[in-house]
Design an enzyme around this catalytic site. Structure first.
Site, PDB file in Angstrom:
ATOM      1  N   ASP A   4      -0.352  -7.718   1.521  1.00 50.30           N
ATOM      2  CA  ASP A   4       0.253  -6.375   1.470  1.00 50.30           C
ATOM      3  C   ASP A   4       1.666  -6.481   1.704  1.00 50.30           C
ATOM      4  O   ASP A   4       2.257  -6.049   2.568  1.00 50.30           O
ATOM      5  CB  ASP A   4      -0.242  -5.685   2.630  1.00 50.30           C
ATOM      6  CG  ASP A   4      -0.017  -4.078   2.683  1.00 50.30           C
ATOM      7  OD1 ASP A   4       0.554  -3.682   1.576  1.00 50.30           O
ATOM      8  OD2 ASP A   4      -0.200  -3.195   3.687  1.00 50.30           O
ATOM      9  N   HIS A  43       0.797  -1.209   0.101  1.00 49.81           N
ATOM     10  CA  HIS A  43      -0.028   0.094  -0.133  1.00 49.81           C
ATOM     11  C   HIS A  43       0.848   1.400  -0.029  1.00 49.81           C
ATOM     12  O   HIS A  43       0.183   2.253  -0.410  1.00 49.81           O
ATOM     13  CB  HIS A  43      -1.022   0.096   1.257  1.00 49.81           C
ATOM     14  CG  HIS A  43      -0.435   0.273   2.355  1.00 49.81           C
ATOM     15  ND1 HIS A  43      -0.177  -0.598   3.526  1.00 49.81           N
ATOM     16  CD2 HIS A  43      -0.107   1.572   2.915  1.00 49.81           C
ATOM     17  CE1 HIS A  43       0.245   0.030   4.560  1.00 49.81           C
ATOM     18  NE2 HIS A  43       0.450   1.293   4.345  1.00 49.81           N
ATOM     19  N   SER A  82       3.944   2.323   8.101  1.00 43.84           N
ATOM     20  CA  SER A  82       3.836   1.336   7.149  1.00 43.84           C
ATOM     21  C   SER A  82       5.032   1.012   6.525  1.00 43.84           C
ATOM     22  O   SER A  82       5.654   1.703   6.200  1.00 43.84           O
ATOM     23  CB  SER A  82       2.768   2.108   6.227  1.00 43.84           C
ATOM     24  OG  SER A  82       1.475   2.138   6.711  1.00 43.84           O
TER      25      SER A  82
END
Length: 309
Positions: free
Chosen positions: A147, A96, A257
């Site tokens: 992911d 992402h 992230s």
């Protein structure tokens, strides 16, 4: 993706941040630890280290900062996600962080990485441009399954030991209750789950770390089963693809992230068991965050295959 599925997250996100901010304030923050590439799916992913401590210079030299050189002149302004050095010219991160709305990888330029750097606005460590981006072919931006992405570097890193990846037989590294470590330069502003917040993220120039306990798959499934009454996020936690950790007030958040969830084994060396992916809020008690499971056969084989190219 409905706006209420607001997750902490990616790279092109910064381009529409002003518009998204007004919407996100009305909904809970479904934290996805990054913030530079994605808003595409209306996920506002945001991970950070909550209630952590400063990392001494040179510790965790395998932790990478992903930089978008179009976002300013200084690394502190450019950082948007984290990552980890897994071999001399490959960095592991979250899909992402480096995909647009349709899940297609962004162009490598103007992305850059730093490794061996504890303080972003310093001359520590080494820098390299990103030459190629590989996203797991089954990545789903709506569910955040698979992911994972690998960034190939234009020049190899020297003198920095990559972090080890677990084998498919090392599931015991994810045993419930075991303490794992998260590290990054994300926000340190706590955010409650399922409730609106007006607190601005506070990013850090020096890397921070925290220890978080692994949470059992059964507990994670229970927590993420309709945790927010107004949400349509049902059974988003996938045990075979994800690892849950935290729920004790220490957490990742916006900007984290793509960074690693790792364990010490043996002393002085580390094994990465997860990739910072998403969560509800930042540091809410009783609510763990979710990490992509590195030793899932499909995910691990993807990582090792593209890293060798």
């Amino acid at each position: 993706m409905p706006a209420h599925k607001s997750i902490r997250g990616p790279l092109w996100l910064t381009l529409v941040a002003a518009l998204v901010a007004a919407i996100v304030m009305l909904f809970f923050v479904f934290v996805q630890r990054g913030e530079a590439t994605q808003v595409a799916n209306e996920h506002s992913y945001e991970p950070k280290i909550i209630s952590g401590t400063a990392v001494p210079n040179g510790k965790y030299s395998f932790v990478a900062a992903l930089l978008n050189t179009a976002n300013g002149r200084a690394p502190f302004q450019q950082r948007f996600c984290g990552g980890s050095l897994i071999d001399q010219d490959s960095v592991l991160t979250a899909a992402h962080c480096v995909t647009g709305p349709s899940g297609i990888p962004v162009l490598p330029r103007p992305l850059r990485i730093t490794v061996g750097r504890t303080v972003l606005n310093s001359d520590q460590g080494q820098k390299s441009w990103v030459s190629r981006i590989f996203v797991h072919p089954r990545y789903n931006g709506d569910t955040l399954t698979y992911d994972a992405a690998v960034l190939k570097l234009s020049s190899p890193v020297s003198g920095i030991a990559p972090i080890k990846l677990p084998s498919s037989k090392q599931n015991y590294l994810e045993k419930s209750g075991r303490k794992a470590t998260v590290a990054g330069w994300g926000s340190t502003t706590a955010r409650r789950a399922c409730l609106p917040t007006f607190a601005s993220p506070a990013y850090q120039d020096r890397m921070r770390q925290a220890q978080v306990p692994i949470v059992s798959d059964a507990r994670a499934e229970q927590v993420f089963q309709d945790i927010c009454r107004f949400s349509d996020l049902k059974s988003i936690y996938k045990p075979s693809l994800m690892v849950a950790a935290g729920g004790t007030g220490k957490d990742t958040c916006q900007g984290d992230s793509g960074g690693p969830l790792f364990v010490a084994r043996p002393p002085g060396k580390y094994t990465q068991i997860g990739i910072t992916s998403f969560g509800l809020g930042c540091g809410p008690e009783g609510v763990p965050s979710v990490y992509t499971e590195v030793n899932n056969p499909s995910i691990r084989s993807f990582i090792t295959r593209v890293a060798s190219e």
